[in-house]
Design a protein around this motif. Structure first.
Motif, PDB file in Angstrom:
ATOM      1  N   ARG A 150      34.670  26.019 -20.889  1.00 29.97           N
ATOM      2  CA  ARG A 150      34.466  25.771 -19.459  1.00 29.97           C
ATOM      3  C   ARG A 150      35.676  26.157 -18.630  1.00 29.97           C
ATOM      4  O   ARG A 150      35.544  26.544 -17.467  1.00 29.97           O
ATOM      5  N   VAL A 151      36.882  26.038 -19.204  1.00 32.16           N
ATOM      6  CA  VAL A 151      38.112  26.259 -18.426  1.00 32.16           C
ATOM      7  C   VAL A 151      39.037  27.291 -19.059  1.00 32.16           C
ATOM      8  O   VAL A 151      40.169  27.449 -18.602  1.00 32.16           O
ATOM      9  N   LEU A 152      38.591  27.977 -20.099  1.00 32.50           N
ATOM     10  CA  LEU A 152      39.421  29.003 -20.725  1.00 32.50           C
ATOM     11  C   LEU A 152      39.249  30.301 -19.935  1.00 32.50           C
ATOM     12  O   LEU A 152      38.335  31.099 -20.187  1.00 32.50           O
ATOM     13  N   GLY A 176      49.079  31.000 -11.176  1.00 35.41           N
ATOM     14  CA  GLY A 176      48.841  29.681 -10.600  1.00 35.41           C
ATOM     15  C   GLY A 176      47.487  29.129 -10.957  1.00 35.41           C
ATOM     16  O   GLY A 176      47.341  27.932 -11.235  1.00 35.41           O
ATOM     17  N   LEU A 177      46.478  29.990 -10.964  1.00 37.56           N
ATOM     18  CA  LEU A 177      45.136  29.549 -11.331  1.00 37.56           C
ATOM     19  C   LEU A 177      45.071  29.160 -12.807  1.00 37.56           C
ATOM     20  O   LEU A 177      44.438  28.166 -13.167  1.00 37.56           O
ATOM     21  N   ARG A 178      45.754  29.905 -13.660  1.00 33.57           N
ATOM     22  CA  ARG A 178      45.760  29.592 -15.093  1.00 33.57           C
ATOM     23  C   ARG A 178      46.438  28.251 -15.362  1.00 33.57           C
ATOM     24  O   ARG A 178      46.011  27.488 -16.222  1.00 33.57           O
ATOM     25  N   VAL A 179      47.506  27.960 -14.607  1.00 30.37           N
ATOM     26  CA  VAL A 179      48.185  26.677 -14.794  1.00 30.37           C
ATOM     27  C   VAL A 179      47.239  25.522 -14.474  1.00 30.37           C
ATOM     28  O   VAL A 179      47.157  24.540 -15.217  1.00 30.37           O
ATOM     29  N   SER A 180      46.492  25.632 -13.394  1.00 27.00           N
ATOM     30  CA  SER A 180      45.557  24.579 -13.022  1.00 27.00           C
ATOM     31  C   SER A 180      44.440  24.448 -14.049  1.00 27.00           C
ATOM     32  O   SER A 180      43.949  23.341 -14.319  1.00 27.00           O
ATOM     33  N   ALA A 181      44.007  25.568 -14.635  1.00 24.29           N
ATOM     34  CA  ALA A 181      42.974  25.518 -15.668  1.00 24.29           C
ATOM     35  C   ALA A 181      43.508  24.873 -16.939  1.00 24.29           C
ATOM     36  O   ALA A 181      42.817  24.065 -17.574  1.00 24.29           O
ATOM     37  N   VAL A 182      44.739  25.214 -17.302  1.00 20.61           N
ATOM     38  CA  VAL A 182      45.333  24.661 -18.527  1.00 20.61           C
ATOM     39  C   VAL A 182      45.506  23.148 -18.415  1.00 20.61           C
ATOM     40  O   VAL A 182      45.481  22.432 -19.417  1.00 20.61           O
ATOM     41  N   PHE A 241      41.903  24.036  -6.827  1.00 17.40           N
ATOM     42  CA  PHE A 241      40.487  23.803  -7.130  1.00 17.40           C
ATOM     43  C   PHE A 241      39.842  25.153  -7.403  1.00 17.40           C
ATOM     44  O   PHE A 241      40.097  26.134  -6.688  1.00 17.40           O
ATOM     45  N   PHE A 242      38.979  25.232  -8.418  1.00 18.08           N
ATOM     46  CA  PHE A 242      38.343  26.499  -8.745  1.00 18.08           C
ATOM     47  C   PHE A 242      37.033  26.248  -9.479  1.00 18.08           C
ATOM     48  O   PHE A 242      36.759  25.138  -9.954  1.00 18.08           O
ATOM     49  N   LEU A 243      36.232  27.296  -9.568  1.00 15.08           N
ATOM     50  CA  LEU A 243      35.003  27.259 -10.351  1.00 15.08           C
ATOM     51  C   LEU A 243      35.315  27.669 -11.785  1.00 15.08           C
ATOM     52  O   LEU A 243      35.955  28.703 -12.017  1.00 15.08           O
ATOM     53  N   GLY A 244      34.863  26.868 -12.738  1.00 13.08           N
ATOM     54  CA  GLY A 244      35.047  27.217 -14.130  1.00 13.08           C
ATOM     55  C   GLY A 244      34.052  28.267 -14.576  1.00 13.08           C
ATOM     56  O   GLY A 244      33.369  28.898 -13.765  1.00 13.08           O
ATOM     57  N   ASN A 245      33.962  28.466 -15.882  1.00 11.75           N
ATOM     58  CA  ASN A 245      33.065  29.482 -16.432  1.00 11.75           C
ATOM     59  C   ASN A 245      31.647  28.945 -16.538  1.00 11.75           C
ATOM     60  O   ASN A 245      31.405  27.986 -17.279  1.00 11.75           O
ATOM     61  N   PRO A 246      30.672  29.538 -15.849  1.00 11.90           N
ATOM     62  CA  PRO A 246      29.279  29.120 -16.037  1.00 11.90           C
ATOM     63  C   PRO A 246      28.812  29.486 -17.441  1.00 11.90           C
ATOM     64  O   PRO A 246      29.254  30.480 -18.029  1.00 11.90           O
ATOM     65  N   THR A 247      27.907  28.673 -17.973  1.00 10.78           N
ATOM     66  CA  THR A 247      27.367  28.898 -19.315  1.00 10.78           C
ATOM     67  C   THR A 247      25.851  28.891 -19.247  1.00 10.78           C
ATOM     68  O   THR A 247      25.258  28.064 -18.541  1.00 10.78           O
ATOM     69  N   ILE A 248      25.241  29.796 -19.988  1.00 12.42           N
ATOM     70  CA  ILE A 248      23.783  29.826 -20.086  1.00 12.42           C
ATOM     71  C   ILE A 248      23.407  30.084 -21.541  1.00 12.42           C
ATOM     72  O   ILE A 248      24.107  30.821 -22.246  1.00 12.42           O
ATOM     73  N   GLY A 249      22.322  29.446 -21.997  1.00 13.71           N
ATOM     74  CA  GLY A 249      21.938  29.598 -23.395  1.00 13.71           C
ATOM     75  C   GLY A 249      20.548  29.067 -23.667  1.00 13.71           C
ATOM     76  O   GLY A 249      19.826  28.628 -22.759  1.00 13.71           O
ATOM     77  N   LEU A 250      20.180  29.095 -24.937  1.00 15.03           N
ATOM     78  CA  LEU A 250      18.889  28.616 -25.415  1.00 15.03           C
ATOM     79  C   LEU A 250      19.112  27.749 -26.647  1.00 15.03           C
ATOM     80  O   LEU A 250      20.022  28.001 -27.446  1.00 15.03           O
TER      81      LEU A 250
END
Length: 322
Positions: A193-195, A174-180, A136-145
């Motif tokens: 979000r997961v790259l 191991g973390l990359r495998v779970s993200a992929v 389990f992990f936190l993905g990439n936060p995104t912010i924009g307009l």
């Protein structure tokens, strides 16, 4: 006597006028006290306008069996099993700042689990793994307009930019495998979000059309550039194009389908098509909304989605708008 009768007649007439005026006064006062029409009481049919908050849930589960050589000996084979489970729960919000300008934010919470041999195309970078991984992990936060406004009462346009914050610039294997495990869940859409190990910049434009308050059409085009944050990473570029058709014959309840195509520019898979039938509930002014769909990849590499080992994702969105 005639003078008395005339006086009584005048008094009666004046009494009648006074009664009518006193009866009309409250009604006029009520009309004057009606609340003014504000932005919150207007109908907001375009999803890119106003304040919204939603929880998006994507669940990708696949399993397959295939023959594999033992110790690379082609004469000796065994049945190899592989499975993939990806669950992404993303908090998505847009907040109206002023006029048509909106602030956008996303925060993914991701779980990935794989077993057996996996091979996934990360837009030109083939990622392979063996064994069992679960994280389990936190993905990439995104912010924009983004800006959204109406050209016509039934035609809205929108456009905006956003960027991700790479929380895992040097992610472990191991973390990359779970993200992929979650990477292909949306048929190569929203991969920022997961790259992991990349910082992504996105630009998005589109239109929303309403025909007779029964048929709703949405068209969007997005470009994503992902720059690596680690030395061995590659820059990735993908073009996303989506079309939604929703029919609401019973007020807020809708039936629809989304057709989309992703074009990874650096991958051997030059186009990935997918379809998502869905049902939804969307109030016209404000309140809670719901959407449930099933995204199915249609062609190689990820499709056909109902075949073993391919991509078919359950998608759910729960939220509110104000």
């Amino acid at each position: 006597m005639s003078t008395i009768k005339a006086s009584l007649g005048i008094l009666g007439t004046l009494g009648t006028l006074f009664f009518m005026l006193s009866s009309a006064a409250p009604a006029l006062a009520q009309e004057e006290r009606k609340p003014p029409i504000t932005d919150k009481t207007k109908e907001r049919w375009a999803r890119t306008q106003g304040g919204r908050f939603a929880i998006e849930i994507d669940v990708l589960s696949s399993y397959q069996e295939q023959l594999a050589a033992v110790d690379d000996d082609p004469d000796t084979v065994e049945v190899a099993e592989s499975s993939r489970l990806g669950v992404a729960i993303t908090a998505v919000a847009q907040y109206k700042i002023f006029a048509g300008l909106h602030l956008d934010a996303e925060m993914p919470f991701v779980y990935g689990s794989v077993s057996g041999r996996q091979s996934t195309d990360l837009f030109g970078e083939r990622f392979e793994s063996r064994g069992e991984y679960s994280r389990f992990f936190l993905g990439n936060p995104t912010i924009g307009l983004h800006y959204a406004g109406n050209l016509l009462p039934s035609l809205a346009v929108f456009g905006g930019i956003s960027g991700t914050i790479p929380l895992h610039p040097q992610a472990s294997s191991g973390l990359r495998v779970s993200a992929v495990a979650n990477f292909p869940a949306r048929a190569y859409f929203d991969t920022h979000r997961v790259l992991l190990g990349h910082m992504s910049l996105r630009a998005r434009i589109g239109t929303e059309i309403r025909l007779g308050q029964v048929l709703y059409l949405t068209h969007d085009l997005a470009t994503q550039l992902s720059v690596p944050t680690r030395d061995e990473g590659n820059t990735k570029f993908v073009l996303e194009q989506g079309n939604e058709f929703e029919f609401r014959p019973f007020g807020n309840f809708g039936l629809g389908i989304r057709l989309q195509a992703a074009f990874p520019m650096s991958s051997s898979n030059s186009a990935q098509l997918a379809a998502e039938p869905f049902v939804g509930w969307e109030p016209s002014v404000k309140g809670s909304f719901t959407r449930v769909g099933a995204l199915v990849a249609l062609d190689d590499d990820l499709g056909f989605g109902l075949d073993p080992g391919k991509v078919a994702t359950i998608r759910v969105a729960l939220g509110s708008k104000w």
